[in-house]
Write an enzyme that holds these catalytic residues in place. Structure first.
Site, PDB file in Angstrom:
ATOM      1  N   HIS A  40       0.843  -1.196   0.000  1.00 38.23           N
ATOM      2  CA  HIS A  40       0.000   0.000   0.000  1.00 38.23           C
ATOM      3  C   HIS A  40       0.881   1.250   0.000  1.00 38.23           C
ATOM      4  O   HIS A  40       1.719   1.422   0.882  1.00 38.23           O
ATOM      5  CB  HIS A  40      -0.919   0.027   1.231  1.00 38.23           C
ATOM      6  CG  HIS A  40      -2.112  -0.858   1.094  1.00 38.23           C
ATOM      7  ND1 HIS A  40      -3.141  -0.875   2.011  1.00 38.23           N
ATOM      8  CD2 HIS A  40      -2.428  -1.775   0.136  1.00 38.23           C
ATOM      9  CE1 HIS A  40      -4.063  -1.743   1.611  1.00 38.23           C
ATOM     10  NE2 HIS A  40      -3.657  -2.312   0.485  1.00 38.23           N
TER      11      HIS A  40
ATOM     12  N   TYR B  52     -10.036   4.888   6.526  1.00 39.04           N
ATOM     13  CA  TYR B  52     -10.335   5.239   7.921  1.00 39.04           C
ATOM     14  C   TYR B  52     -11.445   6.289   7.882  1.00 39.04           C
ATOM     15  O   TYR B  52     -11.271   7.335   7.253  1.00 39.04           O
ATOM     16  CB  TYR B  52      -9.109   5.846   8.604  1.00 39.04           C
ATOM     17  CG  TYR B  52      -7.973   4.890   8.857  1.00 39.04           C
ATOM     18  CD1 TYR B  52      -7.032   4.612   7.869  1.00 39.04           C
ATOM     19  CD2 TYR B  52      -7.833   4.266  10.093  1.00 39.04           C
ATOM     20  CE1 TYR B  52      -5.982   3.730   8.103  1.00 39.04           C
ATOM     21  CE2 TYR B  52      -6.776   3.396  10.348  1.00 39.04           C
ATOM     22  CZ  TYR B  52      -5.858   3.128   9.342  1.00 39.04           C
ATOM     23  OH  TYR B  52      -4.823   2.267   9.577  1.00 39.04           O
TER      24      TYR B  52
ATOM     25  N   PRO C 280      -5.479   0.300  18.273  1.00 36.63           N
ATOM     26  CA  PRO C 280      -5.118  -0.200  16.930  1.00 36.63           C
ATOM     27  C   PRO C 280      -5.228   0.827  15.809  1.00 36.63           C
ATOM     28  O   PRO C 280      -4.816   0.560  14.690  1.00 36.63           O
ATOM     29  CB  PRO C 280      -6.105  -1.346  16.707  1.00 36.63           C
ATOM     30  CG  PRO C 280      -7.254  -1.043  17.589  1.00 36.63           C
ATOM     31  CD  PRO C 280      -6.706  -0.305  18.765  1.00 36.63           C
TER      32      PRO C 280
ATOM     33  N   LYS D  39      -0.083   0.043  14.908  1.00 41.66           N
ATOM     34  CA  LYS D  39       1.268  -0.027  15.474  1.00 41.66           C
ATOM     35  C   LYS D  39       1.510  -1.224  16.378  1.00 41.66           C
ATOM     36  O   LYS D  39       2.642  -1.433  16.818  1.00 41.66           O
ATOM     37  CB  LYS D  39       1.549   1.256  16.265  1.00 41.66           C
ATOM     38  CG  LYS D  39       1.688   2.506  15.391  1.00 41.66           C
ATOM     39  CD  LYS D  39       2.824   2.382  14.421  1.00 41.66           C
ATOM     40  CE  LYS D  39       2.852   3.502  13.391  1.00 41.66           C
ATOM     41  NZ  LYS D  39       3.681   3.153  12.242  1.00 41.66           N
TER      42      LYS D  39
ATOM     43  N   TYR E 225       3.096   6.748   9.955  1.00 42.30           N
ATOM     44  CA  TYR E 225       2.374   5.527   9.569  1.00 42.30           C
ATOM     45  C   TYR E 225       3.325   4.478   8.979  1.00 42.30           C
ATOM     46  O   TYR E 225       3.251   3.300   9.316  1.00 42.30           O
ATOM     47  CB  TYR E 225       1.274   5.866   8.552  1.00 42.30           C
ATOM     48  CG  TYR E 225       0.208   4.793   8.432  1.00 42.30           C
ATOM     49  CD1 TYR E 225       0.385   3.690   7.594  1.00 42.30           C
ATOM     50  CD2 TYR E 225      -0.975   4.871   9.163  1.00 42.30           C
ATOM     51  CE1 TYR E 225      -0.578   2.694   7.491  1.00 42.30           C
ATOM     52  CE2 TYR E 225      -1.951   3.882   9.058  1.00 42.30           C
ATOM     53  CZ  TYR E 225      -1.741   2.798   8.228  1.00 42.30           C
ATOM     54  OH  TYR E 225      -2.702   1.812   8.133  1.00 42.30           O
TER      55      TYR E 225
HETATM   56  C1  PHB Z   1      -6.367  -4.655  10.367  1.00 39.62           C
HETATM   57  O1  PHB Z   1      -6.290  -4.950   9.164  1.00 39.62           O
HETATM   58  O2  PHB Z   1      -6.719  -5.470  11.257  1.00 39.62           O
HETATM   59  C2  PHB Z   1      -6.025  -3.235  10.782  1.00 39.62           C
HETATM   60  C3  PHB Z   1      -5.478  -2.378   9.825  1.00 39.62           C
HETATM   61  C4  PHB Z   1      -5.152  -1.071  10.191  1.00 39.62           C
HETATM   62  C5  PHB Z   1      -5.392  -0.649  11.495  1.00 39.62           C
HETATM   63  C6  PHB Z   1      -5.937  -1.515  12.446  1.00 39.62           C
HETATM   64  C7  PHB Z   1      -6.248  -2.817  12.094  1.00 39.62           C
HETATM   65  O3  PHB Z   1      -5.097   0.647  11.838  1.00 39.62           O
END
Ligand code: PHB
Ligand code: APR
Length: 389
Positions: A72, A200, A292, A296, A384
C-alpha cells in the site's frame, strides 16, 4: 536445560527474536503457554512497517510474505462524505506491507520448526528467578512435571497478561495508561475488499475502518460501546452500520458476506518503564499496548526486537554490553512516538461520548488541516510507515 536466551511467549515477538538469534548461532528456548494452533487462531492486524519487513528478511522468513503480501502506497481518510488520500510514497518514499499477523506467525513457527528450534508448548506456572543477578533461571511445569531452564538472559515476550512485567518490582516499575471509552467490533469475511487501500472513516455515527487480508478476504471494524457484546451483533446489523459510517460511493460498492470471525476489542494506551531489569528484557505487548488506530501493535513489537536483537549481537559477538545497557532507553524513545501517533489518530477519528460542539469543531479543523496541508500529510505518512530505528 540450559540456553543463552530464554524467551517467554511464542507470539510474533518471541518467535521473531528466536529466529533472528538462531541465524547468528545464539541458542534460545521459547516457552509458550498455549498450543501452536491456539496462537495461530488469534485474529490480529496486518499492516507492516518496512522496518518489520526488513527484520523478517534478516530472519530468513520473508519468502511467503513477499509472494502473497499487498503493498500500500497510501491510505484514504473520510470525514462524513469528504474523502482524501495520504500518499505515503510521495511523502516518504516508503510504503506499508499488508500481510496478516496470523500468516506471519505461521511463517515464523514453520521456520523455527524447520531448524529444530526449541519451543515448549502448554507450559504453566513460569517463574523468573534471579533476573537481577548474572545467573537467572526459569522454572515452569509442563504435563505436571516441574522443569528448570538456566540462561544468560530472559526475553519477556509474553504479552500484556504475561508474567514478565510483573517480575519487575513495583518500586522499580512506572506504568502509564489511558483507557478509551469505546471498543472496536471487528469482522473478517471472505469478500473482496471495498477499496484497494485502507479507508479510515470518522462519521457522525462513529469510527469505521475498511481493511483487508488479501484480494479475497476483508477485515472491517466499527467503533462500538464498551457495553456491547459481540452476540448482540448479527452480521447484517454489522454490515448495515458499517454502510452508515462510510461515504455513500464506498457504501454502495461494499460486498458483504458471512463472517468468519467477529469480536470486540477494548482500546487502551499503556507503557511500562523501564523495559529492562537486570537480565530481563520486556518486548512487545509485555511492555506496551497501543489502540489499533495507527496499526502499530505488531510494529512496536518489531521495534523492540530490533533493539534487543542488535544489543544481544553486540554482547555475544563483541563482548560489548552497550546495546543491552541502552535497550530500554532506545526502545522507549521509539515506543513513545508510536504511542503518540496511535493516541492522536484515535482522537482524530473517533467520536467520544463526552464530546461537545466545540470538541467536534476542533476534530473537524484537525481533519480539514490534514486534508489541505502537504506537510501535515507528510508527518502522518512518516509516522504511519514507521519512524527510523
Ligand atoms: C487490520 O487490518 O486489522 C487493521 C489495519 C489497520 C489498522 C488496524 C487494524 O489501523
Ligand atoms: N508463559 C508462557 N507464555 C505466555 C505466558 C506465560 N506466563 N503469558 C502469555 N504467554 C504467551 C501468550 O499465549 C502469547 O502467545 O505469550 C504470547 C504473547 O504474544 P502476543 O500477546 O501476541 O504479544 P507479542 O508477541 O508481543 O505480539 C504483539 O500481538 O497482541 C498482538 O496487537 C498485538 O500485534 C501485536 C502483537
Amino acid at each position: 536445560m540450559r540456553t543463552q536466551v530464554a524467551i517467554i511467549g511464542g507470539g510474533p515477538s518471541g518467535l521473531l527474536l528466536s529466529q533472528l538469534l538462531h541465524r547468528k548461532g545464539i541458542d534460545t528456548v521459547v516457552l509458550e503457554r498455549k498450543t501452536r494452533d491456539y496462537v495461530l487462531g488469534r485474529i490480529r492486524a496486518g499492516v507492516l512497517e518496512t522496518g518489520f519487513v526488513d527484520l523478517m528478511r534478516e530472519a530468513g522468513v520473508a519468502e511467503r510474505m513477499d509472494a502473497e503480501c499487498i503493498i500500500h502506497d497510501g491510505t484514504v481518510i473520510a470525514f462524513g462524505e469528504k474523502q482524501f488520500r495520504i500518499d505515503f510514497r510521495e511523502a516518504t518514499g516508503e510504503s506499508v506491507v499488508i500481510y496478516g499477523q496470523t500468516e506471519l506467525t505461521r511463517d515464523l513457527y514453520d521456520a523455527r520448526e524447520a531448524v529444530g528450534g526449541k519451543i515448549v508448548f502448554n507450559v504453566e506456572d513460569v517463574v523468573i528467578h534471579g533476573a537481577d543477578t548474572d545467573a537467572p533461571h526459569l522454572t515452569y511445569s509442563v504435563d505436571g512435571a516441574e522443569k528448570r531452564i538456566d540462561c544468560e538472559f530472559v526475553a519477556g515476550c509474553d504479552g500484556f497478561h504475561g508474567v514478565s512485567r510483573q517480575t519487575i518490582p513495583l518500586n522499580v516499575r512506572r506504568e502509564y495508561e489511558k483507557v478509551y471509552p469505546f471498543g472496536w467490533l471487528g469482522l473478517l469475511s471472505d469478500t473482496p475488499p471495498v477499496h484497494e487501500e485502507l479507508i479510515y472513516s470518522n462519521s457522525e455515527r462513529g469510527f469505521a475502518l475498511c481493511s483487508q487480508r488479501s484480494w479475497t478476504r476483508s477485515r472491517y471494524y466499527i467503533q462500538c460501546s464498551l457495553s456491547d457484546h459481540v452476540e448482540d451483533w448479527t452480521d447484517q446489523m454489522f454490515w448495515n452500520e458499517l454502510r452508515r459510517r462510510l461515504p455513500q460511493d464506498v457504501a454502495e460498492r461494499l460486498v458483504t458476506g458471512k463472517s468468519i470471525e467477529k469480536s470486540i476489542a477494548p482500546l487502551r494506551s499503556f507503557v511500562t518503564e523501564p523495559m529492562r531489569w537486570g537480565r530481563l528484557f520486556l518486548c512487545g505487548d509485555a511492555a506496551h499496548i497501543v489502540p489499533p488506530t495507527g496499526a502499530k501493535g505488531l510494529n512496536t513489537a518489531a521495534s523492540d526486537i530490533h533493539y534487543l536483537y542488535h544489543g544481544l549481537l553486540q554482547y555475544y559477538e563483541e563482548g560489548d554490553s552497550e546495546g543491552i545497557d541502552r535497550y530500554s532507553e532506545k526502545a522507549l524513545a521509539r515506543i513513545w512516538k508510536a504511542e503518540r501517533f496511535s493516541w492522536s489518530t484515535t482522537n482524530l477519528l473517533h467520536r467520544f461520548p463526552d464530546q461537545n460542539g466545540f470538541d467536534l469543531k476542533m476534530q473537524k479543523a484537525d481533519i480539514d488541516f490534514l486534508r489541505e496541508n502537504r506537510e501535515a500529510q507528510s508527518v502522518f505518512a512518516q509516522n504511519y510507515v514507521g519512524l527510523p530505528f
